[in-house]
Design a protein around this motif. Structure first.
Motif, PDB file in Angstrom:
ATOM      1  N   HIS A 163       0.841   3.947  -7.854  1.00 55.77           N
ATOM      2  CA  HIS A 163      -0.261   3.445  -7.028  1.00 55.77           C
ATOM      3  C   HIS A 163      -0.147   1.945  -6.803  1.00 55.77           C
ATOM      4  O   HIS A 163      -1.146   1.241  -6.730  1.00 55.77           O
ATOM      5  N   CYS A 172      -2.894   7.575   0.493  1.00 63.75           N
ATOM      6  CA  CYS A 172      -2.454   8.132  -0.790  1.00 63.75           C
ATOM      7  C   CYS A 172      -3.478   9.142  -1.322  1.00 63.75           C
ATOM      8  O   CYS A 172      -4.622   9.172  -0.869  1.00 63.75           O
ATOM      9  N   CYS A 174      -5.058   8.862  -3.895  1.00 60.88           N
ATOM     10  CA  CYS A 174      -6.147   8.094  -4.514  1.00 60.88           C
ATOM     11  C   CYS A 174      -7.121   7.552  -3.480  1.00 60.88           C
ATOM     12  O   CYS A 174      -8.149   6.984  -3.842  1.00 60.88           O
ATOM     13  N   HIS A 179       0.801   3.533  -0.946  1.00 57.51           N
ATOM     14  CA  HIS A 179       1.320   3.517  -2.306  1.00 57.51           C
ATOM     15  C   HIS A 179       2.677   4.225  -2.414  1.00 57.51           C
ATOM     16  O   HIS A 179       2.997   5.100  -1.602  1.00 57.51           O
TER      17      HIS A 179
END
Ligand SMILES: [Zn+2]
Length: 306
Positions: A163, A172, A174, A179
């Motif tokens: 990340h 990503c 997340c 990332h």
């Protein structure tokens, strides 16, 4: 007489694996079971403990201590999972170390799975000082050993190389953008290939097969992943003066397909120190996390239980 032994447990998103080893590190037994990830932390701990009991009894071993490599950010003060992916129901906040110690009746050490992977690989390679570990699995994880010690960080979150930003303009898992994980995880290999070719063909293994049969889109996806991986390793090596990165996980099984991209990155972005950075594939395969967990078990055995 039962053989004194240690247990190493690898708790992942699809299965729980365990190894029983003797004092000299010889493997006495190994096995794995599906991980009940949707049934909560207690079910996961029970499943792991049953597996260890079964393997130990089949090997005539008496477990002295156990170690666990588990997905998620570990709180080492309390032996609980501080944060974990949503795949793991009831895992965040679960007191894994205490529950397992109660079921197994021995001290239990706990480590993040990528940290455990690197402990295992570094021990197998005889590395005693500085090394970066990168795991290209469903996601991308990282770990760092500095001066022979795992660097966990004050929140247990050091090494999260997957990340770190700047590799793409893709969102990503997340929620942030660009990332390393957007290019180099198994999931991303599948998605990036689908975007290029218009075909959804499953996982990294299938796409690697296609690349080897001459599919240019498949080869390009791996080359881009290798390039991003090489850049990430070069950044970490430049920052911390690391001479070596060990790369594991399912995507790294297609090492031949990552190498062209890694070489591109090292040609243009090698650490300016001039110290050669070696980026090498992991060698322990599926055993790395459990073997690293055994290193944690050995440490746990040295700490008296309160
Ligand atoms: Zn991310």
């Amino acid at each position: 007489m039962p053989v004194p032994a240690f247990a190493g447990i690898d708790i992942g998103g699809t299965k729980i694996s365990a190894l029983i080893v003797d004092d000299g590190g010889g493997v006495l037994a190994r096995g794995s079971i599906p991980a009940p990830v949707r049934s909560g932390g207690a079910a996961m701990a029970d499943a792991a403990a049953s597996l260890v009991h079964e393997l130990a009894s089949s090997a005539g071993a008496e477990i002295r201590a156990a170690g666990v490599g588990a997905a998620g950010v570990i709180d080492h003060e309390t032996g609980t999972i501080r944060a974990a992916s949503a795949t793991f129901v009831g895992w965040t906040g679960f007191p894994l170390s205490r529950e397992l110690a109660e079921s197994l009746g021995v001290p239990v050490g706990i480590e993040n799975d990528v940290n455990a992977f690197l402990l295992g690989e570094a021990a197998a390679a005889g590395i005693r000082d500085d090394v970066l570990g990168v795991m290209l699995g469903t996601g991308v994880g990282g770990a760092v050993i500095i001066d022979g010690e795992l660097r966990r960080g004050p929140h247990g979150a050091a090494g999260e190389i997957g990340h770190t930003p700047g590799y793409s303009d893709i969102v990503c898992t997340c929620g942030q953008t660009g990332h390393l994980e957007t290019l180099a995880s198994g999931t991303s290999i599948g998605r990036r290939y689908a975007e290029r070719s218009g075909e959804h063909v499953g996982g990294a293994r299938e796409i690697a097969e296609r690349a080897r049969q001459g599919d240019a889109d498949a080869a390009a996806v791996f080359r881009r992943a290798g390039h991003a991986l090489g850049l990430a390793c070069a950044s970490a090596a430049t920052l911390l003066d690391l001479p070596l990165a060990i790369v594991g996980g399912g995507v790294a099984e297609a090492w031949d397909l990552l190498v062209p991209g890694i070489d591109d990155a090292l040609r243009t972005d090698a650490p300016v120190s001039g110290i050669p950075l070696q980026i090498v594939p992991a060698r322990l395969g599926g055993d790395a996390v459990a073997l690293g967990a055994i290193e944690t078990a050995r440490s746990a055995a040295l700490v008296p239980t309160s």
